[in-house]
Scaffold this active site. Structure first.
Site, PDB file in Angstrom:
ATOM      1  N   SER A 278      72.551  71.172  21.880  1.00  0.00           N
ATOM      2  CA  SER A 278      73.018  70.608  23.150  1.00  0.00           C
ATOM      3  C   SER A 278      74.017  71.545  23.799  1.00  0.00           C
ATOM      4  CB  SER A 278      73.686  69.249  22.905  1.00  0.00           C
ATOM      5  OG  SER A 278      74.214  68.738  24.119  1.00  0.00           O
ATOM      6  N   HIS A 279      74.011  71.525  25.133  1.00  0.00           N
ATOM      7  CA  HIS A 279      75.007  72.279  25.908  1.00  0.00           C
ATOM      8  C   HIS A 279      75.968  71.327  26.620  1.00  0.00           C
ATOM      9  CE1 HIS A 279      73.091  76.260  25.397  1.00  0.00           C
ATOM     10  NE2 HIS A 279      71.989  75.533  25.295  1.00  0.00           N
ATOM     11  N   ASN A 280      75.911  70.071  26.273  1.00  0.00           N
ATOM     12  CA  ASN A 280      76.770  69.064  26.910  1.00  0.00           C
ATOM     13  C   ASN A 280      78.022  68.851  26.045  1.00  0.00           C
ATOM     14  OD1 ASN A 280      77.917  66.393  27.305  1.00  0.00           O
ATOM     15  ND2 ASN A 280      76.192  65.959  28.651  1.00  0.00           N
ATOM     16  N   ALA A 281      79.186  69.213  26.585  1.00  0.00           N
ATOM     17  CA  ALA A 281      80.429  69.178  25.805  1.00  0.00           C
ATOM     18  C   ALA A 281      80.753  67.773  25.308  1.00  0.00           C
ATOM     19  CB  ALA A 281      81.581  69.721  26.638  1.00  0.00           C
TER      20      ALA A 281
ATOM     21  N   ASP B  75      68.323  63.710  23.047  1.00  0.00           N
ATOM     22  CA  ASP B  75      67.946  63.513  24.451  1.00  0.00           C
ATOM     23  C   ASP B  75      68.251  62.066  24.786  1.00  0.00           C
ATOM     24  OD1 ASP B  75      66.924  65.005  26.792  1.00  0.00           O
ATOM     25  OD2 ASP B  75      65.549  63.306  26.881  1.00  0.00           O
TER      26      ASP B  75
ATOM     27  N   ASP C  47      79.544  57.081  31.715  1.00  0.00           N
ATOM     28  CA  ASP C  47      80.459  56.139  31.044  1.00  0.00           C
ATOM     29  C   ASP C  47      81.332  55.328  32.008  1.00  0.00           C
ATOM     30  OD1 ASP C  47      79.718  56.362  28.354  1.00  0.00           O
ATOM     31  OD2 ASP C  47      80.951  58.147  28.058  1.00  0.00           O
TER      32      ASP C  47
ATOM     33  N   LYS D 167      83.822  53.961  20.833  1.00  0.00           N
ATOM     34  CA  LYS D 167      82.506  54.263  21.421  1.00  0.00           C
ATOM     35  C   LYS D 167      81.575  54.809  20.332  1.00  0.00           C
ATOM     36  CE  LYS D 167      79.905  56.941  24.760  1.00  0.00           C
ATOM     37  NZ  LYS D 167      79.787  58.211  25.489  1.00  0.00           N
TER      38      LYS D 167
ATOM     39  N   ARG E  26      74.211  56.314  20.816  1.00  0.00           N
ATOM     40  CA  ARG E  26      74.221  57.506  19.957  1.00  0.00           C
ATOM     41  C   ARG E  26      74.640  57.128  18.529  1.00  0.00           C
ATOM     42  NH1 ARG E  26      76.385  60.120  23.520  1.00  0.00           N
ATOM     43  NH2 ARG E  26      74.381  60.926  24.254  1.00  0.00           N
TER      44      ARG E  26
HETATM   45  O1  LIG Z   1      77.063  58.305  25.949  1.00  0.00           O
HETATM   46  C1  LIG Z   1      76.835  58.577  27.140  1.00  0.00           C
HETATM   47  N1  LIG Z   1      77.730  58.282  28.103  1.00  0.00           N
HETATM   48  C2  LIG Z   1      77.541  58.588  29.377  1.00  0.00           C
HETATM   49  N2  LIG Z   1      76.454  59.243  29.838  1.00  0.00           N
HETATM   50  C3  LIG Z   1      75.522  59.564  28.908  1.00  0.00           C
HETATM   51  C4  LIG Z   1      75.666  59.242  27.565  1.00  0.00           C
HETATM   52  N3  LIG Z   1      74.593  59.685  26.893  1.00  0.00           N
HETATM   53  C5  LIG Z   1      73.803  60.246  27.794  1.00  0.00           C
HETATM   54  N4  LIG Z   1      74.374  60.195  29.023  1.00  0.00           N
HETATM   55  C6  LIG Z   1      73.849  60.754  30.267  1.00  0.00           C
HETATM   56  C7  LIG Z   1      74.471  62.112  30.526  1.00  0.00           C
HETATM   57  C8  LIG Z   1      73.343  62.872  31.152  1.00  0.00           C
HETATM   58  O2  LIG Z   1      73.285  62.574  32.534  1.00  0.00           O
HETATM   59  C9  LIG Z   1      72.109  62.285  30.485  1.00  0.00           C
HETATM   60  C10 LIG Z   1      71.713  63.034  29.239  1.00  0.00           C
HETATM   61  O3  LIG Z   1      70.822  64.091  29.575  1.00  0.00           O
HETATM   62  P1  LIG Z   1      70.345  65.102  28.430  1.00  0.00           P
HETATM   63  O4  LIG Z   1      69.321  66.008  28.964  1.00  0.00           O
HETATM   64  O5  LIG Z   1      70.009  64.319  27.203  1.00  0.00           O
HETATM   65  O6  LIG Z   1      71.670  65.909  28.074  1.00  0.00           O
HETATM   66  P2  LIG Z   1      72.364  67.097  28.866  1.00  0.00           P
HETATM   67  O7  LIG Z   1      71.391  67.766  29.778  1.00  0.00           O
HETATM   68  O8  LIG Z   1      73.611  66.614  29.444  1.00  0.00           O
HETATM   69  O9  LIG Z   1      72.704  68.095  27.664  1.00  0.00           O
HETATM   70  P3  LIG Z   1      71.639  68.737  26.606  1.00  0.00           P
HETATM   71  O10 LIG Z   1      70.260  68.482  27.128  1.00  0.00           O
HETATM   72  O11 LIG Z   1      71.983  70.177  26.534  1.00  0.00           O
HETATM   73  O12 LIG Z   1      71.912  68.039  25.302  1.00  0.00           O
HETATM   74  O13 LIG Z   1      72.457  60.968  30.132  1.00  0.00           O
HETATM   75 MG   LIG Z   2      69.482  68.133  29.161  1.00  0.00          MG
END
Ligand SMILES: O=c1nc[nH]c2c1ncn2[C@H]1C[C@H](O)[C@@H](COP(=O)(O)OP(=O)(O)OP(=O)(O)O)O1
Ligand SMILES: [Mg+2]
Length: 198
Positions: free
Chosen positions: A11-14, A71, A158, A178, A184
């Site tokens: 993942s690249h999501n901090a 995802d 969130d 959380k 998750r």
């Molecule tokens: O606990 C959460 N609390 C708030 N928002 C969340 C949560 N879990 C997923 N989300 C939202 C963030 C993003 O808009 C989408 C995930 O998209 P997703 O493609 O899986 O992740 P990402 O692109 O942000 O990072 P990456 O693909 O590198 O893991 O859902």
């Molecule tokens: Mg993504």
């Protein structure tokens, strides 16, 4: 099955990385995929699980390590499940604030009773890039979309996600809380059992 002692988080999501690290870090050495590659594979799947698999496969390939991908997204009943797998790209890649603003606009005027939503989390663990039998886990978290943002914790949607069982938004929950009750957390609980580290 050989025990897994080290894995790469695809993942690249901090915000996500922080949560996954907190949930796994005590048992397994975890490294972000950015240690190996800055390339983010295109999420071309039509389901959460397909996207999780393709992210994990890419991370396993560039790292040579077992890889875990998440995802996830938000499915809003009144929007037919949107933004769903497109949650991260809902406002065309303009980021969390724009995504949240677009969601509020889409639901404008709808009463609480019509604002049901759920967070979805899928996890895919591949032992190596050609693993023919990935471990797949999912978790759902039911709630409701607020009329305005609340709270500063967490990430993504969130601040707009009302958590009925705690009477607050998920951005008002302390991180540890959380991580006990979220989509998750539920998916991760299944993964831990599958890995024998429950
Ligand atoms: O606990 C959460 N609390 C708030 N928002 C969340 C949560 N879990 C997923 N989300 C939202 C963030 C993003 O808009 C989408 C995930 O998209 P997703 O493609 O899986 O992740 P990402 O692109 O942000 O990072 P990456 O693909 O590198 O893991 O859902
Ligand atoms: Mg993504």
């Amino acid at each position: 099955m050989q025990p897994i002692t080290e894995l790469v988080l695809a993942s690249h999501n901090a915000g996500k990385l922080k949560e996954l690290q907190a949930m796994l870090g005590k048992d397994i050495r975890v490294r972000p995929v950015s240690d190996f590659s800055a390339i983010e594979p295109e999420e071309t799947g039509l389901s959460f699980i397909e996207n999780a698999i393709l992210k994990a496969r890419h991370a396993a390939r560039v790292s040579g390590l077992p890889a875990l991908a998440d995802d996830s997204g938000l499915a809003v009943a009144a929007l037919g499940g949107a933004p769903g797998i497109y949650s991260a790209r809902y406002a065309d890649g303009q980021g969390d604030a724009a995504n949240n603003a677009k969601l509020l606009a889409a639901l404008q005027g709808l009463p609480d009773a019509e604002r049901d939503a759920q967070f979805v989390c899928t996890l895919a663990l591949l032992r190596h890039a050609e693993d023919p039998l990935p471990i797949l886990c999912e978790g759902l978290w039911h709630g409701r979309i607020l009329h305005a943002p609340r709270g500063e914790q967490g990430f993504g949607y969130d601040p707009l996600f009302w958590v009925p069982e705690r009477d607050c938004s998920s951005a008002e929950l302390p991180a540890a809380e959380k991580n006990r009750i979220s989509h998750r957390a539920k998916a991760m609980e299944i993964l831990r059992r599958r890995l024998g580290i429950a």
